[in-house]
Design a protein around this motif. Structure first.
Motif, PDB file in Angstrom:
ATOM      1  N   GLY A  24      -4.298  28.821  10.023  1.00  0.00           N
ATOM      2  CA  GLY A  24      -4.079  27.488   9.453  1.00  0.00           C
ATOM      3  C   GLY A  24      -5.294  26.856   8.822  1.00  0.00           C
ATOM      4  N   LEU A  25      -6.472  27.483   9.011  1.00  0.00           N
ATOM      5  CA  LEU A  25      -7.712  26.832   8.598  1.00  0.00           C
ATOM      6  C   LEU A  25      -7.789  26.612   7.088  1.00  0.00           C
ATOM      7  CD1 LEU A  25     -10.407  25.667   9.513  1.00  0.00           C
ATOM      8  CD2 LEU A  25     -11.400  27.958   9.305  1.00  0.00           C
ATOM      9  N   VAL A  26      -7.378  27.594   6.303  1.00  0.00           N
ATOM     10  CA  VAL A  26      -7.493  27.457   4.843  1.00  0.00           C
ATOM     11  C   VAL A  26      -6.600  26.328   4.346  1.00  0.00           C
ATOM     12  CG1 VAL A  26      -7.058  28.574   2.624  1.00  0.00           C
ATOM     13  CG2 VAL A  26      -8.171  29.858   4.463  1.00  0.00           C
ATOM     14  N   ALA A  27      -5.344  26.311   4.800  1.00  0.00           N
ATOM     15  CA  ALA A  27      -4.416  25.264   4.352  1.00  0.00           C
ATOM     16  C   ALA A  27      -4.879  23.888   4.829  1.00  0.00           C
ATOM     17  CB  ALA A  27      -3.015  25.548   4.869  1.00  0.00           C
ATOM     18  N   ARG A  28      -5.325  23.787   6.079  1.00  0.00           N
ATOM     19  CA  ARG A  28      -5.769  22.492   6.608  1.00  0.00           C
ATOM     20  C   ARG A  28      -7.008  22.003   5.873  1.00  0.00           C
ATOM     21  NH1 ARG A  28      -1.179  20.864   8.860  1.00  0.00           N
ATOM     22  NH2 ARG A  28      -0.395  22.406  10.335  1.00  0.00           N
ATOM     23  N   THR A  29      -7.905  22.923   5.524  1.00  0.00           N
ATOM     24  CA  THR A  29      -9.106  22.531   4.793  1.00  0.00           C
ATOM     25  C   THR A  29      -8.759  22.114   3.367  1.00  0.00           C
ATOM     26  OG1 THR A  29     -10.459  24.034   6.130  1.00  0.00           O
ATOM     27  CG2 THR A  29     -11.407  23.276   4.060  1.00  0.00           C
ATOM     28  N   LEU A  30      -7.780  22.776   2.777  1.00  0.00           N
ATOM     29  CA  LEU A  30      -7.335  22.388   1.434  1.00  0.00           C
ATOM     30  C   LEU A  30      -6.744  20.985   1.466  1.00  0.00           C
ATOM     31  CD1 LEU A  30      -6.944  23.222  -1.526  1.00  0.00           C
ATOM     32  CD2 LEU A  30      -4.699  24.152  -0.868  1.00  0.00           C
ATOM     33  N   PHE A  31      -5.921  20.699   2.467  1.00  0.00           N
ATOM     34  CA  PHE A  31      -5.366  19.350   2.589  1.00  0.00           C
ATOM     35  C   PHE A  31      -6.477  18.329   2.833  1.00  0.00           C
ATOM     36  CE2 PHE A  31      -1.161  21.263   4.327  1.00  0.00           C
ATOM     37  CZ  PHE A  31      -0.791  21.597   3.035  1.00  0.00           C
ATOM     38  N   ALA A  32      -7.492  18.726   3.616  1.00  0.00           N
ATOM     39  CA  ALA A  32      -8.634  17.838   3.850  1.00  0.00           C
ATOM     40  C   ALA A  32      -9.369  17.558   2.544  1.00  0.00           C
ATOM     41  CB  ALA A  32      -9.582  18.462   4.869  1.00  0.00           C
ATOM     42  N   LEU A  33      -9.494  18.558   1.700  1.00  0.00           N
ATOM     43  CA  LEU A  33     -10.134  18.375   0.392  1.00  0.00           C
ATOM     44  C   LEU A  33      -9.355  17.351  -0.435  1.00  0.00           C
ATOM     45  CD1 LEU A  33     -11.486  21.160  -1.930  1.00  0.00           C
ATOM     46  CD2 LEU A  33      -9.948  19.442  -2.849  1.00  0.00           C
ATOM     47  N   PHE A  34      -8.020  17.453  -0.414  1.00  0.00           N
ATOM     48  CA  PHE A  34      -7.202  16.490  -1.162  1.00  0.00           C
ATOM     49  C   PHE A  34      -7.523  15.057  -0.729  1.00  0.00           C
ATOM     50  CE2 PHE A  34      -3.573  19.834  -1.416  1.00  0.00           C
ATOM     51  CZ  PHE A  34      -4.246  20.493  -2.437  1.00  0.00           C
ATOM     52  N   GLU A  35      -7.730  14.861   0.568  1.00  0.00           N
ATOM     53  CA  GLU A  35      -8.054  13.527   1.064  1.00  0.00           C
ATOM     54  C   GLU A  35      -9.507  13.151   0.779  1.00  0.00           C
ATOM     55  OE1 GLU A  35      -6.795  11.909   4.776  1.00  0.00           O
ATOM     56  OE2 GLU A  35      -5.484  13.630   5.167  1.00  0.00           O
ATOM     57  N   GLU A  36     -10.427  14.044   1.113  1.00  0.00           N
ATOM     58  CA  GLU A  36     -11.845  13.684   1.083  1.00  0.00           C
ATOM     59  C   GLU A  36     -12.390  13.501  -0.325  1.00  0.00           C
ATOM     60  OE1 GLU A  36     -13.494  12.612   3.481  1.00  0.00           O
ATOM     61  OE2 GLU A  36     -12.017  13.064   5.009  1.00  0.00           O
ATOM     62  N   TRP A  37     -11.839  14.189  -1.306  1.00  0.00           N
ATOM     63  CA  TRP A  37     -12.263  13.923  -2.683  1.00  0.00           C
ATOM     64  C   TRP A  37     -11.905  12.500  -3.082  1.00  0.00           C
ATOM     65  CZ3 TRP A  37     -12.391  17.846  -7.207  1.00  0.00           C
ATOM     66  CH2 TRP A  37     -13.220  18.914  -6.863  1.00  0.00           C
ATOM     67  N   GLY A  38     -10.956  11.916  -2.360  1.00  0.00           N
ATOM     68  CA  GLY A  38     -10.630  10.512  -2.590  1.00  0.00           C
ATOM     69  C   GLY A  38     -11.484   9.587  -1.756  1.00  0.00           C
ATOM     70  N   TRP A  39     -11.429   9.718  -0.433  1.00  0.00           N
ATOM     71  CA  TRP A  39     -12.114   8.767   0.444  1.00  0.00           C
ATOM     72  C   TRP A  39     -13.632   8.844   0.313  1.00  0.00           C
ATOM     73  CZ3 TRP A  39      -8.025   6.373   0.720  1.00  0.00           C
ATOM     74  CH2 TRP A  39      -6.820   6.889   1.174  1.00  0.00           C
ATOM     75  N   ARG A  40     -14.188  10.020   0.559  1.00  0.00           N
ATOM     76  CA  ARG A  40     -15.651  10.153   0.497  1.00  0.00           C
ATOM     77  C   ARG A  40     -16.139  10.613  -0.874  1.00  0.00           C
ATOM     78  NH1 ARG A  40     -13.944   8.319   5.237  1.00  0.00           N
ATOM     79  NH2 ARG A  40     -12.705  10.214   5.358  1.00  0.00           N
ATOM     80  N   GLY A  41     -15.259  11.193  -1.678  1.00  0.00           N
ATOM     81  CA  GLY A  41     -15.672  11.657  -3.005  1.00  0.00           C
ATOM     82  C   GLY A  41     -15.567  10.596  -4.075  1.00  0.00           C
ATOM     83  N   TYR A  42     -14.632   9.653  -3.918  1.00  0.00           N
ATOM     84  CA  TYR A  42     -14.485   8.594  -4.912  1.00  0.00           C
ATOM     85  C   TYR A  42     -14.811   7.216  -4.348  1.00  0.00           C
ATOM     86  CZ  TYR A  42     -12.672   5.405  -8.379  1.00  0.00           C
ATOM     87  OH  TYR A  42     -12.587   4.389  -9.295  1.00  0.00           O
ATOM     88  N   LEU A  43     -14.100   6.805  -3.294  1.00  0.00           N
ATOM     89  CA  LEU A  43     -14.186   5.414  -2.859  1.00  0.00           C
ATOM     90  C   LEU A  43     -15.561   5.063  -2.285  1.00  0.00           C
ATOM     91  CD1 LEU A  43     -12.489   2.888  -2.781  1.00  0.00           C
ATOM     92  CD2 LEU A  43     -11.604   3.586  -0.536  1.00  0.00           C
ATOM     93  N   GLU A  44     -16.124   5.932  -1.458  1.00  0.00           N
ATOM     94  CA  GLU A  44     -17.452   5.659  -0.886  1.00  0.00           C
ATOM     95  C   GLU A  44     -18.506   5.417  -1.972  1.00  0.00           C
ATOM     96  OE1 GLU A  44     -19.413   5.434   1.835  1.00  0.00           O
ATOM     97  OE2 GLU A  44     -17.927   5.514   3.440  1.00  0.00           O
TER      98      GLU A  44
END
Length: 278
Positions: free
Chosen positions: A130-150
């Motif tokens: 599950g690690l690859v899929a979970r990390t991909l989903f994390a990327l979808f979130e983090e490019w927003g929260w820490r990648g854009y908004l921060e």
């Protein structure tokens, strides 16, 4: 070709300075997509893999890409490099697994946590697969929260702790439509209790991930932390791995009554030791 034409500089689209308008567009956009995703998945047979669930998890990165391209925010502060202070990658990979292990250990010692039939071998298999899929989903979130908004809030002069908590508040509220739509498939804990506890956990995690982003200048340590945490948590939710009699107290989830204080304590220590108001 005339001399004047040959020497004319090429036209480029220069990034606009950070604006509250685009930050507002981002916040409203992710919430609208979250609600639409939740409404779509509410009637789905398999909610977790429905198009609505995909729209929900994609919403942070969709809005970030739209505003960095169509909104002309540019990519200069997106944090896509490896970054500095790379020890934060190790910290990110270990933080939640250690907190989850403490919760399970306390539960086992008090007789509320029991090994499932699959035990550690099944746990390892589920994490690995599950690690690859979970990390991909994390990327979808983090490019927003820490990648854009921060970085956009930082460019607007919002001080460190306020910035991290603001990102965390939106991150927490963004989850609510999904949690309500999933209902008992998301948690056995009554939602009136689960949502406030989860909100506190998300705020604590946002402070730590925000500090990681600021110290490293990169979004990737947050992606690593988020992906590993999700892979470990989802594996430990399988009853064939571990059976938990009192999930509110001992589950390997951010809002459990053992894990949550550990997250808050970590946030306090990390902020006091490594945080900055820049």
């Amino acid at each position: 070709m005339s001399a004047s034409t040959a020497t004319r500089p090429a036209r480029t689209r220069t990034p606009r300075p950070a604006s509250w308008r685009n930050v507002t567009f981002y916040a409203v956009g992710v919430m609208v997509l979250s609600v639409l995703g939740a409404l779509t998945l509410a009637g789905a047979q398999d909610k977790a893999t429905s198009p609505g669930a995909l729209l929900f998890v994609l919403s942070p990165i969709l809005m970030a890409v739209a505003l960095r391209t169509l909104g002309r925010d540019g990519w200069a502060d997106a944090g896509l490099g490896i970054g500095r202070e790379r020890g934060w990658y190790v910290f990110g990979a270990l933080w939640f697994p250690v907190a989850a292990a403490v919760a399970l250990l306390v539960g086992a010692l008090t007789g509320h946590v029991h090994a499932g039939d699959g035990g550690l071998p099944l746990f390892g298999t589920l994490v690995a697969t599950g690690l690859v899929a979970r990390t991909l989903f994390a990327l979808f979130e983090e490019w927003g929260w820490r990648g854009y908004l921060e970085p956009r809030l930082q460019a607007l002069g919002v001080a460190g702790l306020r910035r991290h908590l603001a990102v965390g508040a939106l991150w927490a509220v963004w989850h609510v439509p999904y949690i309500l739509a999933m209902g008992s498939e998301y948690t056995d804990v009554p939602l009136a209790l689960q949502v406030p506890l989860f909100t506190v956990a998300v705020l604590a995690m946002a402070v730590v991930l925000g500090v990681m982003r600021a110290r490293t200048g990169s979004v990737w340590p947050a992606v690593v932390e988020h992906g590993v945490a999700n892979a470990v948590a989802f594996a430990l939710l399988d009853a064939d791995v571990v059976r938990i009699d009192s999930p509110l107290a001992f589950a390997a989830r951010p809002e459990s009554l053992v894990v949550l204080p550990l997250l808050v304590l970590t946030a306090v220590v990390v902020w006091r030791r490594w945080g900055s108001d820049d």
